[in-house]
Design a protein around this motif. Structure first.
Motif, mmCIF file in Angstrom:
data_model
loop_
_atom_site.group_PDB
_atom_site.id
_atom_site.type_symbol
_atom_site.label_atom_id
_atom_site.label_comp_id
_atom_site.label_asym_id
_atom_site.label_seq_id
_atom_site.Cartn_x
_atom_site.Cartn_y
_atom_site.Cartn_z
ATOM 1 N N ALA A 1 0.758 -1.516 0.499
ATOM 2 C CA ALA A 1 -0.695 0.094 -0.026
ATOM 3 C C ALA A 1 0.933 1.552 0.004
ATOM 4 C CB ALA A 1 -1.279 0.208 1.378
ATOM 5 N N CYS A 2 0.900 2.634 -0.827
ATOM 6 C CA CYS A 2 1.382 3.855 -0.701
ATOM 7 C C CYS A 2 0.562 4.376 -0.611
ATOM 8 C CB CYS A 2 1.692 3.444 -2.259
ATOM 9 S SG CYS A 2 2.629 4.557 -2.165
ATOM 10 N N THR A 3 0.778 5.248 1.085
ATOM 11 C CA THR A 3 0.382 6.755 1.207
ATOM 12 C C THR A 3 1.271 7.796 0.767
ATOM 13 O OG1 THR A 3 1.388 6.677 3.159
ATOM 14 C CG2 THR A 3 -1.018 5.487 2.910
ATOM 15 N N LEU A 4 0.262 9.074 0.222
ATOM 16 C CA LEU A 4 1.307 10.191 0.033
ATOM 17 C C LEU A 4 1.243 11.467 0.956
ATOM 18 C CD1 LEU A 4 -0.017 9.814 -4.129
ATOM 19 C CD2 LEU A 4 2.227 8.452 -2.769
ATOM 20 N N VAL A 5 1.949 12.133 0.277
ATOM 21 C CA VAL A 5 1.978 13.777 1.108
ATOM 22 C C VAL A 5 1.303 14.789 0.163
ATOM 23 C CG1 VAL A 5 2.562 15.500 2.942
ATOM 24 C CG2 VAL A 5 3.083 13.169 3.438
ATOM 25 N N PHE A 6 0.249 15.404 0.473
ATOM 26 C CA PHE A 6 -0.362 16.293 -0.680
ATOM 27 C C PHE A 6 -0.567 17.368 0.055
ATOM 28 C CE2 PHE A 6 -2.426 12.500 -2.286
ATOM 29 C CZ PHE A 6 -2.392 12.554 -3.927
ATOM 30 N N GLN A 7 -0.110 18.693 -1.012
ATOM 31 C CA GLN A 7 0.455 20.555 -0.303
ATOM 32 C C GLN A 7 -1.388 20.025 -1.135
ATOM 33 O OE1 GLN A 7 3.594 21.199 -1.189
ATOM 34 N NE2 GLN A 7 4.384 20.234 1.040
ATOM 35 N N ARG A 8 -1.750 21.915 -0.748
ATOM 36 C CA ARG A 8 -2.636 22.566 -1.402
ATOM 37 C C ARG A 8 -2.499 23.408 -2.273
ATOM 38 N NH1 ARG A 8 -7.633 23.196 0.780
ATOM 39 N NH2 ARG A 8 -7.065 22.564 2.326
ATOM 40 N N ASN A 9 -3.014 24.129 -4.215
ATOM 41 C CA ASN A 9 -2.703 24.412 -4.476
ATOM 42 C C ASN A 9 -2.932 25.677 -5.048
ATOM 43 O OD1 ASN A 9 -3.224 22.979 -6.122
ATOM 44 N ND2 ASN A 9 -0.931 22.417 -7.004
ATOM 45 N N GLU A 10 -3.644 25.522 -6.174
ATOM 46 C CA GLU A 10 -4.496 26.833 -6.741
ATOM 47 C C GLU A 10 -5.482 25.991 -7.083
ATOM 48 O OE1 GLU A 10 -1.493 26.792 -9.393
ATOM 49 O OE2 GLU A 10 -1.749 27.317 -7.442
ATOM 50 N N ASN A 11 -4.745 24.910 -8.046
ATOM 51 C CA ASN A 11 -6.060 24.016 -8.536
ATOM 52 C C ASN A 11 -6.640 22.659 -7.524
ATOM 53 O OD1 ASN A 11 -4.854 25.124 -10.656
ATOM 54 N ND2 ASN A 11 -3.695 24.545 -10.767
ATOM 55 N N GLY A 12 -6.339 22.638 -6.230
ATOM 56 C CA GLY A 12 -6.671 21.975 -5.176
ATOM 57 C C GLY A 12 -5.782 21.659 -4.476
ATOM 58 N N TRP A 13 -5.847 20.033 -4.785
ATOM 59 C CA TRP A 13 -4.620 19.229 -3.850
ATOM 60 C C TRP A 13 -3.083 18.710 -5.271
ATOM 61 C CZ3 TRP A 13 -4.269 19.888 1.608
ATOM 62 C CH2 TRP A 13 -5.471 20.773 1.768
ATOM 63 N N ALA A 14 -2.315 18.697 -4.473
ATOM 64 C CA ALA A 14 -1.255 18.097 -5.547
ATOM 65 C C ALA A 14 0.303 17.609 -4.663
ATOM 66 C CB ALA A 14 -0.718 19.170 -6.534
#
Length: 283
Positions: A159-172
């Motif tokens: 399984a793989c879990t990621l760390v997203f950051q918020r930008n002008e288009n949402g989460w990336a």
């Protein structure tokens, strides 16, 4: 995970540091010198109600251990990480070995070389009879895909879990990839489940509905204990066990299949969340 609410364990590194593991070395060194403490933490998570637990192997790659001149012990560090978690679990719950990012998300690294490093670590974890691999805290999608493919090469589920950051288009992610693109590529690489970790409880509550609609795979969410604040020269997290239990229940209600804890969340938080599961059996 698709059939109900799964409760995972919480943080390992900070918990072991709080029990005396040195700040100057990777906490994985305790697999060599304080194995009883590692086993005790695994057992505490099982007693708290976790349905599956991880291992003290997050920084167990050759590259991470080399920085601390521990690379000659890479075999023992990873194998013992699984051994102590399995002893603590005592066959009551499965053990999914933790694999953290090997390279910085902004660092260029040859992907073939990166693959060799992941395959080496995952190989040791698999040989020690981990039930699966939990690839965590990745911000670079290409690195995460290589990690998942390494588990496929070894023949162990991941399984793989990621760390997203918020930008002008949402989460990336750092490369701009959306949750939809990220999870699709991880599924294509062979991941059995996907999700996010090491984000604040607030961010996790916001992203969970996006993530739940972005993939048909089981979804894992492992938040931090809120947003840390500096106190006495150390980062401290403010989410109480009772507050985490409310967050965990809401994550399940919003489409998450498995909830656990990352930075700042220990056995007491997992125990409190377990009580909420027992109170609210319906999804």
């Amino acid at each position: 995970m698709k059939s109900g609410r799964v409760l995972l364990d919480g943080c390992w590194g900070a918990e072991l540091r709080g029990r005396g593991a040195p700040e100057s070395l990777p906490v994985e060194i305790w697999n060599l010198i304080e194995g009883e403490q590692v086993q005790n933490l695994a057992e505490e998570y099982v007693r708290a109600g976790a349905d599956a637990i991880s291992t003290n192997t997050f920084q167990g790659s050759r590259l991470a251990l080399e920085r601390a001149e521990l690379d000659t012990e890479i075999d023992r560090i990873n194998r013992l990480g699984v051994v102590y978690s399995r002893r603590g679990a005592n066959e009551r719950v499965p053990v999914y070995a933790s694999v953290g990012p090997i390279a910085s998300p902004h660092e260029w690294v040859d992907l073939d070389y990166l693959s060799e490093l992941y395959i080496e670590q995952v190989g040791y974890l698999s040989e020690a009879l981990a039930d699966g691999i939990l690839i965590e805290t990745h911000m670079n999608l290409s690195h995460a895909v290589v990690a998942v493919k390494s588990a496929e090469t070894i023949g162990i589920p991941s399984a793989c879990t990621l760390v997203f950051q918020r930008n002008e288009n949402g989460w990336a992610l750092t490369g701009g990839e959306s949750p939809e693109q990220s999870f699709a590529e991880l599924e294509g690489a062979g991941a059995c489940a996907v999700g996010v970790n090491c984000m604040s409880t607030t961010d996790c509550l916001e992203i969970v509905e996006v993530a739940a609609t972005a993939t048909g795979l089981p979804l894992i969410i492992k938040p931090n204990a809120g947003t840390p604040a500096m106190s006495g020269g150390k980062w401290e997290y403010c989410t109480s066990p009772e507050e985490f239990a409310i967050v965990a229940r809401e994550l399940w209600n919003r489409g998450c299949h498995a909830v656990g804890g990352c930075c700042g969340l220990g056995p007491q938080h997992i125990q409190s969340a377990k009580c909420k599961v027992d109170e609210s059996p319906s999804v």
